[in-house]
Scaffold this active site. Structure first.
Site, mmCIF file in Angstrom:
data_model
loop_
_atom_site.group_PDB
_atom_site.id
_atom_site.type_symbol
_atom_site.label_atom_id
_atom_site.label_comp_id
_atom_site.label_asym_id
_atom_site.label_seq_id
_atom_site.Cartn_x
_atom_site.Cartn_y
_atom_site.Cartn_z
ATOM 1 N N HIS A 217 6.976 -3.998 -6.240
ATOM 2 C CA HIS A 217 6.712 -4.645 -7.452
ATOM 3 C C HIS A 217 7.450 -5.919 -8.021
ATOM 4 C CE1 HIS A 217 5.754 -3.752 -12.065
ATOM 5 N NE2 HIS A 217 4.892 -4.739 -11.533
ATOM 6 N N GLU A 220 6.566 -8.815 -5.533
ATOM 7 C CA GLU A 220 5.068 -9.506 -6.062
ATOM 8 C C GLU A 220 5.312 -10.228 -7.184
ATOM 9 O OE1 GLU A 220 2.211 -8.559 -9.302
ATOM 10 O OE2 GLU A 220 2.485 -6.764 -8.081
ATOM 11 N N HIS A 221 6.002 -10.072 -8.107
ATOM 12 C CA HIS A 221 6.312 -11.117 -9.314
ATOM 13 C C HIS A 221 6.978 -12.315 -8.690
ATOM 14 C CE1 HIS A 221 6.055 -8.923 -13.208
ATOM 15 N NE2 HIS A 221 5.240 -8.042 -12.326
ATOM 16 N N GLU A 325 7.451 -4.283 -18.780
ATOM 17 C CA GLU A 325 6.378 -3.359 -18.306
ATOM 18 C C GLU A 325 6.833 -1.954 -18.218
ATOM 19 O OE1 GLU A 325 4.168 -4.476 -14.485
ATOM 20 O OE2 GLU A 325 4.617 -6.505 -15.073
#
Length: 635
Positions: A217, A220-221, A325
């Site tokens: 995750h 990906e950022h 998040e």
């Protein structure tokens, strides 16, 4: 937007970038039943549809001549209740999310699919290939008159004439493999007002290292924050914004998807490329050059997979973004329930991993910046980001899809000039990543093959009831069943789960839904695929209860199990179940043949992932192509 996020998280997906976009890994639509005939009689051991006593909680749904004539109404007698529904009463049907959009008008949809399937199996020699998975090599004529299957340096694996399409689809398609091994789907649509592209990576948080939960995750950022060719962190977004577009991404259990859109306002048509225009398609101009917006976006996206910088100055900021998040998700009931489910999985299976990640899990529990950094014990995850990229972002684990106004040759040239620069995998990498070995002696060879271990051990992890106090008031019962992966070769053609889900979730008179609704026990009932991975899946039945239903939940559960028992006993009725199977297959074909082209961005994002599952020529039809009913597999 928040409600949509909640619905998508309910499907078991991980968080994405910017708007926290999440996509379902498989269809979880509500299926429905047509024409099942039921009889419930008041017997000492079997209650009627009225609420039974405690000793009468078995046999409420008794099977009696399920093939009773259509439209005929049996006489009612005291103490008994009959219910039936006509076969034409499909609600929901086979809404195949995997069947994307897309030959020429024929006499019937079934004829089109059968004929197109035969065409797709014809190799360059004109002979029918015996292997569905073999790459089809179409022919084109070179200047010297010899046949060739390549344009430029790439290999064409499926030409437009081989694709199985809906009747109204005016797009042109081509699948190619670049010299570096990257498979690409090219879509030429002269009428589109949105051009798009997507890259799908067959790696997600299941591939997180044990000491960095959430790394996929976080990775990906970080990819969006600069490359060697375009070092500015906002370059990609700025370029897309100037061209009326946007981008996003999502990280799932075994997948990561990057996608973008632009407006082709600067699309140029070369007069030399313009052939005969189809007068029946207004505005259709074949050929034309790739727009500067699309070529520029593809060039910038390709650099994610060529030379990302993983800018060290941005690591702390993005770690805080991930942590934000995580904190926002803590109060989400669907997210909490998903994490609870994962925590009960086999700890040695990657499904047990914490995929979202937070600041502490990504830094080994300490700070990497500030006064406490030196004494906190935190470590910078940047080196692990690079290792993750080198291991997982290789062309055998990537697929690409692009939709543009330009002709197929121009689109192919653009991809060769951009994504063609990605390095192919090394021999050492290929040795470390052999194909997954499947146990062909098993009925479902893919089950537990990829990770070599069962995700839910029957003795310890199945048959468990979990009670949860929600953050937001809700009354829900969810039953989840461990099942084989739906892409398993045994299931991929027959797709028996569609009929079973269809029966479980139907709303016609005499169904489970109808009874529970009439008694005021539920607000809704749905059935479908909840979670689907490479080596297991979870099917679920979800009921939203009324206050009365919550008080009588034991009765609700009893009726569910009776309905399941009735369906199990009906599977042996080959004629009846085959009728349902064929009906759904026919509806799937009709839905596919009259499907309209969808949004190009959504198409690209979905199609790039489907390239891992389907032959390119059959990708548009997807799961609308259903084989013959098989009673043994269904059982």
């Amino acid at each position: 937007r928040e409600r949509e996020r909640e619905r998508e998280r309910e499907r078991g997906m991980m968080s994405g970038r910017k708007h926290d976009v999440q996509r379902p890994s498989s269809s979880a639509v509500k299926m429905s039943l047509a024409g099942i005939f039921l009889c419930a009689a008041t017997l000492p051991s079997a209650g009627a549809f009225a609420t039974p006593s405690a000793s009468q909680t078995h046999g409420v749904f008794s099977r009696h001549n399920m093939a009773f004539g259509i439209g005929a109404s049996p006489p009612l007698s005291s103490g008994s209740l009959w219910a039936h529904g006509p076969l034409g009463m499909l609600r929901g049907g086979s809404d195949d999310s995997e069947s994307l959009s897309d030959s020429k008008l024929r006499s019937s949809p079934a004829d089109v699919i059968e004929e197109a399937t035969t065409v797709a199996a014809v190799a360059a020699t004109g002979e029918v290939s015996s292997s569905e998975s073999a790459a089809v090599q179409p022919t084109s004529v070179a200047a010297n008159g010899e046949a060739t299957s390549s344009v430029g340096e790439s290999t064409i694996i499926a030409e437009d004439s081989e694709y199985i399409k809906p009747l109204l689809d005016t797009r042109s398609y081509r699948a190619i493999t670049l010299p570096n091994g990257l498979t690409c789907l090219l879509v030429s649509d002269p009428l589109t007002d949105v051009e798009a592209g997507s890259v799908h990576i067959n790696s997600g948080h299941f591939q997180d290292p044990e000491h960095r939960p959430g790394l996929a995750h976080f990775h990906e950022h970080m990819l969006f924050l600069g490359t060697e060719k375009y070092p500015d962190e906002n370059d990609f977004e700025t370029f897309l914004g100037r061209n009326g577009g946007s981008s996003n991404a999502f990280t799932d259990m075994e997948d990561t998807n990057y996608y973008f859109s632009v407006s082709p306002l600067d699309h140029e048509v070369d007069e030399d490329d313009v052939g005969d225009v189809d007068e029946d398609v207004p505005g259709a101009v074949p050929g034309g050059k790739t727009s500067a917006a699309l070529s520029g976006a593809l060039d910038r996206l390709s650099q994610f997979f060529i030379s990302p910088t993983f800018n060290a100055a941005m690591v702390e900021r993005e770690l805080r973004a991930i942590d934000s998040e995580y904190l926002n998700s803590v109060s989400s009931d669907s997210w909490r329930n998903f994490q609870l489910l994962k925590s009960y999985a086999n700890p040695h299976h990657p499904f047990n991993k914490f995929g979202c990640g937070n600041y502490k899990t990504l830094t080994n529990g300490g700070d990497i910046k500030g006064e406490k950094a030196e004494v906190s014990g935190g470590t910078n995850p940047r080196d692990d980001l690079i290792k993750f990229w080198e291991q997982n972002y290789q062309t055998p684990k990537m697929k690409l899809c692009v939709v543009g106004r330009a002709g197929l040759d121009e689109l192919q040239k653009t991809l060769e000039e951009t994504f063609g620069d990605i390095k192919p995998p090394s021999d050492k990498w290929l040795e470390r990543n052999p194909p997954i070995a499947k146990d062909e002696t098993k009925l479902f060879p893919s089950e537990h093959a990829r990770y070599g271990i069962s995700v839910f051990d029957a003795d310890e992890f199945l048959g468990v009831i979990r009670e949860v106090v929600p953050v937001v008031e809700s009354r829900i019962i969810k039953l989840q069943f461990a099942t084989p992966p739906f892409d398993d070769e045994t299931l991929s053609d027959i797709r028996p789960y569609r009929v079973l889900s269809h029966l479980l979730g139907h709303e016609s008179p005499g169904s489970l839904h109808s009874l529970l609704n009439e008694e005021g026990l539920i607000n809704s009932l749905s059935s479908g695929v909840g979670i689907d991975t490479a080596d297991f899946s979870l099917c679920s039945i979800t009921l939203s209860l009324t206050p009365k239903g919550l008080k009588e939940r034991d009765r609700v559960l009893s009726l569910i199990w009776q309905w399941i028992s009735l369906i199990k006993s009906s599977v042996g009725n080959d004629e009846l179940m085959e009728k349902y199977h064929n009906e759904m297959a026919a509806m799937g074909k009709v839905n596919f043949m009259y499907r309209e082209n969808g949004d190009p961005t959504d198409f690209c994002s979905t199609a790039s992932g489907m390239l891992f599952t389907y032959e390119p020529s059959k990708l548009l039809a997807g799961s609308s192509q259903t084989g013959k009913y098989d009673v043994d597999i269904t059982k």
